[in-house]
Design a protein around this motif. Structure first.
Motif, mmCIF file in Angstrom:
data_model
loop_
_atom_site.group_PDB
_atom_site.id
_atom_site.type_symbol
_atom_site.label_atom_id
_atom_site.label_comp_id
_atom_site.label_asym_id
_atom_site.label_seq_id
_atom_site.Cartn_x
_atom_site.Cartn_y
_atom_site.Cartn_z
ATOM 1 N N ARG A 160 0.961 -1.178 0.005
ATOM 2 C CA ARG A 160 0.074 0.079 0.030
ATOM 3 C C ARG A 160 0.911 1.266 0.007
ATOM 4 N NH1 ARG A 160 -2.702 1.347 3.794
ATOM 5 N NH2 ARG A 160 -1.847 0.336 5.547
ATOM 6 N N PRO A 161 0.397 2.153 -0.565
ATOM 7 C CA PRO A 161 1.248 3.592 -0.654
ATOM 8 C C PRO A 161 1.475 4.027 0.895
ATOM 9 C CG PRO A 161 -0.843 3.791 -1.734
ATOM 10 C CD PRO A 161 -0.694 2.534 -1.374
ATOM 11 N N THR A 162 2.436 4.742 1.193
ATOM 12 C CA THR A 162 2.499 5.443 2.516
ATOM 13 C C THR A 162 2.387 6.928 2.452
ATOM 14 O OG1 THR A 162 4.913 5.432 2.119
ATOM 15 C CG2 THR A 162 4.378 3.629 3.291
ATOM 16 N N VAL A 163 2.748 7.153 1.002
ATOM 17 C CA VAL A 163 2.802 8.582 0.807
ATOM 18 C C VAL A 163 2.148 9.112 -0.686
ATOM 19 C CG1 VAL A 163 4.150 10.607 0.418
ATOM 20 C CG2 VAL A 163 4.995 8.858 1.704
ATOM 21 N N VAL A 164 1.235 10.025 -0.614
ATOM 22 C CA VAL A 164 0.633 10.596 -1.855
ATOM 23 C C VAL A 164 0.909 11.917 -1.714
ATOM 24 C CG1 VAL A 164 -1.539 10.993 -2.993
ATOM 25 C CG2 VAL A 164 -1.404 8.888 -1.639
ATOM 26 N N GLU A 165 1.315 12.375 -3.114
ATOM 27 C CA GLU A 165 1.725 13.646 -3.210
ATOM 28 C C GLU A 165 0.910 14.566 -4.397
ATOM 29 O OE1 GLU A 165 5.223 14.404 -6.083
ATOM 30 O OE2 GLU A 165 6.101 15.706 -4.497
ATOM 31 N N LEU A 166 0.416 15.653 -4.070
ATOM 32 C CA LEU A 166 -0.383 16.494 -4.820
ATOM 33 C C LEU A 166 0.464 17.734 -5.070
ATOM 34 C CD1 LEU A 166 -3.973 16.493 -2.972
ATOM 35 C CD2 LEU A 166 -3.524 15.936 -5.515
ATOM 36 N N ARG A 167 0.909 17.665 -6.445
ATOM 37 C CA ARG A 167 1.598 18.916 -6.691
ATOM 38 C C ARG A 167 0.629 20.217 -6.991
ATOM 39 N NH1 ARG A 167 6.805 16.480 -10.324
ATOM 40 N NH2 ARG A 167 7.333 14.708 -9.097
ATOM 41 N N LEU A 168 1.336 21.406 -6.900
ATOM 42 C CA LEU A 168 0.835 22.614 -7.054
ATOM 43 C C LEU A 168 -0.093 22.905 -8.366
ATOM 44 C CD1 LEU A 168 3.503 24.954 -5.713
ATOM 45 C CD2 LEU A 168 1.314 24.604 -4.648
ATOM 46 N N ALA A 169 0.690 22.262 -9.391
ATOM 47 C CA ALA A 169 -0.333 22.291 -10.792
ATOM 48 C C ALA A 169 -1.729 21.379 -10.707
ATOM 49 C CB ALA A 169 0.567 21.662 -11.842
#
Length: 609
Positions: free
Chosen positions: A590-599
């Motif tokens: 399972r993912p530990t980290v999810v990233e939402l970039r500024l764009a």
């Protein structure tokens, strides 16, 4: 009982028996014909089908062709241009070599072969029906060879009734084509059923075009969630594409192995792939991979089965260990955070029935792995001994974080903003917690969401692996009482050494009870009875997979939902997670980290429109 005399079988019957080893269905016919065309140096192949290949299967190529005087010989058993002496079997580099495919197919179908070398003025054509050769005749054709196979098993009805529906046989043909296209990138392929184009793969000599072909075959989602890599060890090399652990499947049906350009099935290679992902996948999940192994021809025996998909290695242990370590190294350096899914168009030219399934928004192209320097793990002071669980953060992690010279005032938003420069940590700095389940952080690229349980699970797992050779124990102030059955006591004698190595110490206090006096330092003491019982009841086969067992221990010990963390504790979690290999996934994939970039955040709020 009446005894029948021994006789030499009729040649037609012998050919039909031999065909049973080579020709099972239209897909196996296609495999043999494709191999012949590739051995002939073909650069473009066109496959025509009717009725899922049962009524017609034709392969047209632009290879070197067969001279007219040799074409009748090519239809006889054991006639081949690939071998001359028995010693040649030890260094086979062609795909076909047995000299059985064409006569075997011709014995159970209506076959027509037409071939022309470049230097010939015309093509020679020969028709064979059920093993009987017709009269050769000449006709026009560009250089190359065409083989048409009609009415497969028309003269062996017992075999024909075992064929499935046209749709099922077509699916098997498509799988053979996909496997061939995944290894022969420089060759173009076209598949037609009637007038309908089912697949078209243009030649892909350059890496971007190869990536595009992989995306067509395995889906754009795989392409966006895979790593292209190359690893070498002397004369051994492996290259290909590895799916990220978060892009796994419930079945091992998208694992493609090739040895010296030949698609193969090998349990040792499958086990090596599975073992390499053991740290990051649930036990019932399977990785997706395209793996090309190259090695000297004399290291591998492909003359094991007429279908040539099974092989034997001269040193299978070396191959297994090389592949496992190579893949684990690639995955260990991958720390790409997961990205939110977004809908995208399907792959336009995917083989029917296997279309692209959408790519991750904003995800970059598939890239090769490049080792990056790992951050030094935070080590708690040697004098500090603490019980994990509720007090673990307060006693061990948070003080270490606070003691760091580059610690910031995490309560000040301006201080965080000033720290988000080129040297900012990948996971940034925490700003809060969502429902006591997710940590929210800000990094230089945007917003980070961290699953606190999955992240702590990865941290504990890596720590347990590092200490597996000498577990530290923590002594309990009050021993814990554990009731055991007679069967448990019998296993206790067998597993004393194993339990001691795990950090347990105990005394037997009665015919059905023991007192646990100490246990593993990284596990909450409340879990000692259940963990001790696990060691007794788990089979030796499962215990032998020590990584899987440690992963289970880490999962049970990791902080859970509804565990409130201070900002200092959240930041300590982020720093320790960054120090772990494969930190973007927990032990179960399972993912530990999810990233939402500024764009991506801008798009959510329609900014710039």
């Amino acid at each position: 009982m009446t005894r029948n005399p021994i006789r030499i079988l009729d040649a037609t019957v012998a050919d039909q028996i031999a065909a049973g080893e080579v020709v099972e269905r239209p897909a196996s016919v296609l495999k043999e014909l494709l191999e012949n065309s590739l051995d002939a140096g073909a650069q473009h192949l066109r496959i025509r089908l009717e009725d899922g290949g049962m009524s017609l299967l034709a392969v047209e190529d632009d290879g070197i062709g067969i001279p007219a005087e040799e074409l009748p010989l090519a239809l006889q058993r054991h006639a081949t241009s690939k071998l001359r002496r028995a010693e040649d079997l030890l260094r086979i580099q062609s795909f076909g070599f047995r000299g059985e495919a064409l006569p075997a197919i011709a014995s159970v179908a209506r076959l027509r072969i037409q071939s022309r070398p470049a230097e010939a003025a015309a093509a020679l054509q020969i028709e064979v029906e059920g093993g009987r050769l017709g009269t050769p005749r000449y006709g026009p054709r560009a250089p190359g060879t065409t083989v048409e196979v009609r009415d497969l098993f028309f003269n062996v009805p017992a075999r024909r009734k075992f064929l499935r529906s046209a749709a099922t046989e077509l699916g098997r043909i498509q799988r053979v084509l996909r496997q061939t296209a995944l290894v022969h990138f420089a060759v173009g392929f076209e598949l037609l059923q009637g007038s309908r184009v089912l697949a078209h793969f243009a030649p892909a000599a350059e890496e971007p075009a190869q990536d595009a072909r992989v995306g067509e075959i395995l889906g754009l989602d795989f392409l966006a969630n895979s790593l292209r890599f190359t690893q070498e060890d002397g004369e051994l090399q492996v290259w290909g594409w590895l799916g990220l652990p978060t892009h796994s499947r419930a079945r091992a049906d998208e694992q493609h192995f090739f040895v010296n350009g030949r698609p193969v099935r090998d349990s040792g290679l499958s086990h090596a792939l599975r073992a390499a992902y053991a740290d990051v996948l649930y036990q019932d999940r399977h990785p997706v991979a395209v793996l090309h192994l190259t090695m000297p021809p004399h290291w591998v025996d492909v003359n094991v089965h007429p279908a040539k998909t099974e092989l034997r290695f001269a040193d299978s242990r070396r191959i297994h260990d090389f592949l496992r370590h190579a893949i684990r190294e690639v995955i260990a350096h991958e720390t790409r955070p997961s990205r939110p899914l977004a809908r995208t168009a399907s792959a336009p030219n995917a083989v029917a029935g296997d279309r692209g399934r959408g790519a991750h928004a904003g995800a970059g192209p598939v890239r090769g792995i490049s080792p990056t320097p790992s951050r030094s793990p935070i080590q708690p002071p040697a004098t500090m001994v603490a019980e994990p669980g509720a007090h673990y953060w307060e006693q061990v992690v948070a003080p270490v974080y606070r003691a760091q010279e580059d610690a910031v005032d995490v309560t000040a938003a301006s201080a965080i903003q000033e720290k988000l420069g080129a040297d900012a940590p990948p996971l940034g700095y925490a700003i809060g917690q969502v429902h006591q389940r997710f940590v929210v952080a800000v990094n230089a690229q945007g917003l980070i969401l961290v699953d606190q349980h999955a992240a702590h699970e990865r941290i504990l797992y890596e720590r347990l692996k590092a200490r597996r050779t000498g577990e530290r124990s923590q002594t309990l102030l009050l021993p814990q009482v554990l009731s055991l059955t007679a069967a448990d006591f019998a296993r206790l004698d067998e597993r004393t050494e194993l339990l001691t190595a795990a950090g347990f110490r105990w005394t037997v206090t009665g015919p059905q009870h023991i007192h646990i006096q100490a246990g593993p330092a990284d596990i909450p003491s409340a879990q000692y009875p259940a963990l001790f019982q696990d060691y007794l009841t788990t089979s030796f086969a499962q215990l032998g997979d020590s990584d899987a067992f440690l992963a289970e221990r880490a999962c049970k010990a990791a902080i859970k939902t509804n565990h409130e963390l201070s900002l200092a504790q959240m930041n300590a979690l982020l720093r320790e997670l960054e120090a772990c290999p494969r930190y973007s996934q927990c032990n179960h994939g399972r993912p530990t980290v999810v990233e939402l970039r500024l764009a991506e955040l801008d798009r959510l709020f329609l900014r710039g429109r």
